[in-house]
Design an enzyme around this catalytic site. Structure first.
Site, PDB file in Angstrom:
ATOM      1  N   TYR A   8     -11.507 122.073  11.103  1.00 17.76           N
ATOM      2  CA  TYR A   8     -12.714 121.540  10.482  1.00 17.76           C
ATOM      3  C   TYR A   8     -13.069 122.272   9.195  1.00 17.76           C
ATOM      4  O   TYR A   8     -13.516 121.676   8.225  1.00 17.76           O
ATOM      5  CB  TYR A   8     -13.899 121.663  11.450  1.00 17.76           C
ATOM      6  N   SER A  61      -5.461 115.066  11.860  1.00 16.24           N
ATOM      7  CA  SER A  61      -6.754 115.697  11.618  1.00 16.24           C
ATOM      8  C   SER A  61      -7.454 115.954  12.938  1.00 16.24           C
ATOM      9  O   SER A  61      -7.217 115.252  13.924  1.00 16.24           O
ATOM     10  CB  SER A  61      -7.635 114.793  10.758  1.00 16.24           C
ATOM     11  N   ASP A  62      -8.318 116.971  12.956  1.00 10.06           N
ATOM     12  CA  ASP A  62      -9.251 117.070  14.070  1.00 10.06           C
ATOM     13  C   ASP A  62     -10.242 115.925  13.917  1.00 10.06           C
ATOM     14  O   ASP A  62     -10.357 115.304  12.861  1.00 10.06           O
ATOM     15  CB  ASP A  62      -9.959 118.420  14.073  1.00 10.06           C
ATOM     16  N   TRP A  63     -10.982 115.669  14.961  1.00  9.70           N
ATOM     17  CA  TRP A  63     -11.842 114.488  14.995  1.00  9.70           C
ATOM     18  C   TRP A  63     -12.978 114.618  13.971  1.00  9.70           C
ATOM     19  O   TRP A  63     -13.752 115.569  13.995  1.00  9.70           O
ATOM     20  CB  TRP A  63     -12.388 114.292  16.395  1.00  9.70           C
ATOM     21  N   SER A 122     -12.884 115.210  10.682  1.00 11.22           N
ATOM     22  CA  SER A 122     -12.769 116.434   9.879  1.00 11.22           C
ATOM     23  C   SER A 122     -12.283 116.176   8.461  1.00 11.22           C
ATOM     24  O   SER A 122     -11.840 117.100   7.784  1.00 11.22           O
ATOM     25  CB  SER A 122     -11.826 117.430  10.564  1.00 11.22           C
TER      26      SER A 122
END
Length: 721
Positions: A234, A265-267, A269
């Site tokens: 993030y 990607s992270d959620w 982010s």
């Protein structure tokens, strides 16, 4: 912390970890994977690269753009025109969390505390099997961000303070999981070492510190573990968000490490459209927010991105799925084991080996179940033992064994007298029961709301537990504390008063049975701390450059500005301590830790003798060595041999010693074994930022062998030319 519990309950009720849960994602978390298999393709005999290029050549721009944005919160879009089904992801390292869930294994920090690579490889394989049985092909883990400060709300989900230990343990897990047919996405790349305002804190870190502390575990996961996926973080790193950080994703990951898998990607982010597309990301999760057709077309028209950039993303994503055989099989594998006795037993073995015995004054442990006596069990974790920390790694289970139940099942002739938890003062009756007991087991710790993704936790135990422990020790000196937490806590006032202290981390669904095995001597404790425990918060070099009240949070800090660069400014999170974190800092400053890195007691004793080293001066094996370890006690047990390297005469300052090898061995009473080790070139190098490369300076080095970072038992001096 207490004043924040209400807001955290409210936030957690609306969020699942960091992931906002709409109706569709809630459904996907509860139900099974949708039946989306297509009849399949008949070109499996063709090389994955050729298959990928063939489809890529046929795809419209609209299809390509849709493919690089997430699908239904946890999936990759199907491409029915090409016979490609949707592919599903799930959290994470402690077990299958989504789609009904699976066996709840111990948290990754507990896995690291086993120091047993073979065991964790088996655990990864078992978890991978449960993913395959359910129809999930991408495991959103393991997490290997470094334990920089003890209050990071997600420390429990990572593998400790040392990059070598974290890298080795993560690599073992990855090998096991991917051998079962799933793709791992090692996370969070990079420097997500804090949950405090993680979207708005810029990890400002020197290149040397990056290379020596925060990147080696990821490099090992890529090169030794062979992970096929990486997840971005993030936070920004040195001014650039991780999801569009060219230095991390392209220069280091792709070019230097030659990683050819997928970068997810992270959620929620992403913070721009052109940045991630140009700089190395492959797919935005959980859905297209910045990588929509409208936004991408706009950036294409302005010349900020190229069609070739989109093709690269599709090629990496689709090519990885082809290379791993994901598209050439039914998504669900009914032959793979799922929530079976073997997996639960394996989770129990990991839990038992991860428990760390830190204090055993007057050999109060193990208890003898065949002898009569009364043990009072109390504390807020006794009946409601947490199986894991909160957020996206939390595995729901209805079959967990709490500490109280596990002890009652194993107590034999002992009487277990339970005093229910209450933050109020003890009654006169309860005080008398504590006084008259043979021993008191106080189960302290944090709930998964207090220690969770999205926020940091407090340094102090919440709800006045420290005062309660101290009161208990004054009533009965035979008090032992079992701590459920993802790291170190403030023990001031009571640590010198208790006779026994056990760190249990978060032990998964077998917690009660695992603890009982240790307390009653069915298993000999063999866990070792994967981090340093300090007496004071200020003892860490990193805390001087951290927020003053990490446990304090609010809804705005958690919600506002996620994924939106225009809301709330980014502020620096300076890593001024550099490479001196954990035991490196304690060694350099001559600070005595409460319990050192690598420390853990046993019910038996071991001796180390006969250290021999041989200099080979080869790239992969610079030095080879051996020593003998003997179990000199009366109980079978395991010891972890830890190999450190010290270089006290270099151009740039270095830590007094650094972990570069370890081996866990099991010995019967009186048995001895030879432990062999090898150290490669990297074990003796430091990163020279002026040259932009790793450097090995000729001269004297020390090979230090011990069973903790503070207990060095054997030393040898060598000279490298």
């Amino acid at each position: 912390m207490v004043q924040n519990i209400g807001i955290k309950r409210k936030i957690t009720s609306r969020m699942d970890g960091s992931r906002e849960m709409n109706d569709e994602s809630r459904r996907m978390h509860k139900e099974s994977v949708e039946d989306c298999d297509f009849p399949g393709r008949d070109d499996s005999h063709i090389a994955p690269e050729e298959r990928t290029e063939s489809i890529l050549h046929q795809m419209s721009l609209e299809e390509k753009i849709r493919f690089i944005g997430g699908y239904k919160e946890l999936g990759i879009h199907p491409l029915p025109r090409y016979g490609l089904p949707s592919i599903w992801c799930s959290d994470a390292t402690a077990g299958l969390r989504c789609f009904k869930g699976g066996t709840a294994f111990p948290a990754p920090l507990s896995m690291a505390a086993t120091w047993n690579q073979d065991l964790i490889e088996k655990a990864g394989a078992a978890i991978g099997e449960e993913f395959r049985h359910t129809g999930v092909s991408i495991l959103l883990g393991p997490g290997i961000n470094i334990y920089r400060v003890p209050t990071c709300g997600r420390n429990f989900e990572y593998m400790g303070e040392d990059p070598f230990l974290a890298g080795k343990m993560a690599s073992a897990y990855i090998r096991g999981a991917q051998a079962s047919g799933v793709i791992t996405t090692v996370k969070h790349f990079a420097c997500n070492n804090s949950e405090y305002d993680r979207h708005k804190t810029d990890s400002t870190v020197s290149e040397r510190t990056l290379r020596e502390i925060y990147l080696p575990a990821f490099e090992m996961a890529v090169k030794e573990g062979g992970t096929r996926g990486v997840m971005s973080a993030y936070n920004p790193v040195n001014g650039s968000y991780s999801s569009e950080n060219h230095h991390l994703l392209t220069e280091i990951l792709r070019k230097e490490w030659e990683f050819d898998g997928l970068v997810m990607s992270d959620w929620n982010s992403l913070y721009s459209t052109s940045g991630p597309v140009r700089n190395g990301l492959d797919i935005e999760m959980p859905h297209a927010r910045w990588l929509t057709e409208k936004k991408i077309q706009k950036e294409l028209a302005k010349g900020r991105i190229r069609i070739e950039d989109i093709d690269r993303m599709v090629r990496n994503l689709m090519g990885t799925l082809f290379k791993c055989g994901i598209y050439d099989r039914p998504q669900k594998d009914p032959e793979s084991s799922f929530y079976c006795k073997e997996h639960v037993d394996l989770a129990g073995e990991v839990a038992s080996e991860g428990i760390v015995l830190l204090k055993n004054k007057e050999n109060i442990l193990p208890f003898t179940p065949g002898e009569p006596g009364v043990i009072v069990v109390m504390g807020r974790m006794a009946e409601r033992t947490e199986t894991g920390g909160g957020g996206s790694s939390y595995v729901q289970t209805e079959n967990a064994t709490d500490f109280l139940t596990g002890l009652r099942n194993a107590c034999g002739e002992k009487t277990i007298d339970h005093i229910p938890w209450s933050p109020e003062k003890l009654s006169s009756n309860e005080m008398e029961r504590i006084r008259s007991a043979d021993a008191v087991l106080y189960c302290a710790g944090y709930s998964h709301l207090e220690e969770s993704e999205c926020w940091d936790r407090s340094w102090d135990l919440p709800y006045g537990q420290s005062d309660s422990i101290l009161e208990t020790t004054e009533l009965n000196p035979n008090t032992l504390v079992v701590l459920t937490a993802g790291g170190g806590v403030n023990t001031t006032g009571w640590i010198d008063k208790v006779k026994g202290f056990i760190h249990s981390f978060y032990l998964g669904e077998t917690a009660g049975n695992a603890l009982a095995d240790i307390l009653f001597g069915t298993r000999n404790p063999s866990g070792k701390l994967p981090f340093t425990m300090s007496e004071h918060w200020e003892d860490f070099g990193s805390t001087a450059h951290y927020v003053s009240d990490p446990g304090k949070t609010n809804a705005g800090r958690i919600y506002l500005g996620q994924g939106n660069p225009l809301i709330r400014r980014v502020h620096p999170m300076d890593y001024q301590e550099g490479i001196f974190i954990g035991y490196r800092h304690f060694d350099r400053e001559n600070i005595t830790p409460l319990f050192p890195f690598g420390f853990g007691l046993s019910y038996t004793n071991f001796s180390f003798t006969g250290l021999k080293t041989e200099i080979l001066n080869e790239e992969e094996t610079m030095v080879r060595g051996s020593l003998s370890v003997e179990n000199t006690g009366n109980t079978a047990g395991a010891e972890t041999v830890q190999i450190y390297v010290g270089d006290d005469d270099s151009t740039l300052i270095r830590p007094p010693k650094e972990l570069k090898g370890f081996s866990k061995i099991f010995l019967e009473p009186g048995e001895s074994k030879t432990v062999r080790f090898s150290l490669n070139k990297r074990a003796f190098q430091y990163y020279d930022p002026y040259r932009g490369d790793w450097r090995l300076e000729p001269g004297d080095f020390y090979i230090l062998v011990g069973n903790s970072s503070q207990n060095i038992l054997l030393t040898d001096k060598i000279t490298l030319l």
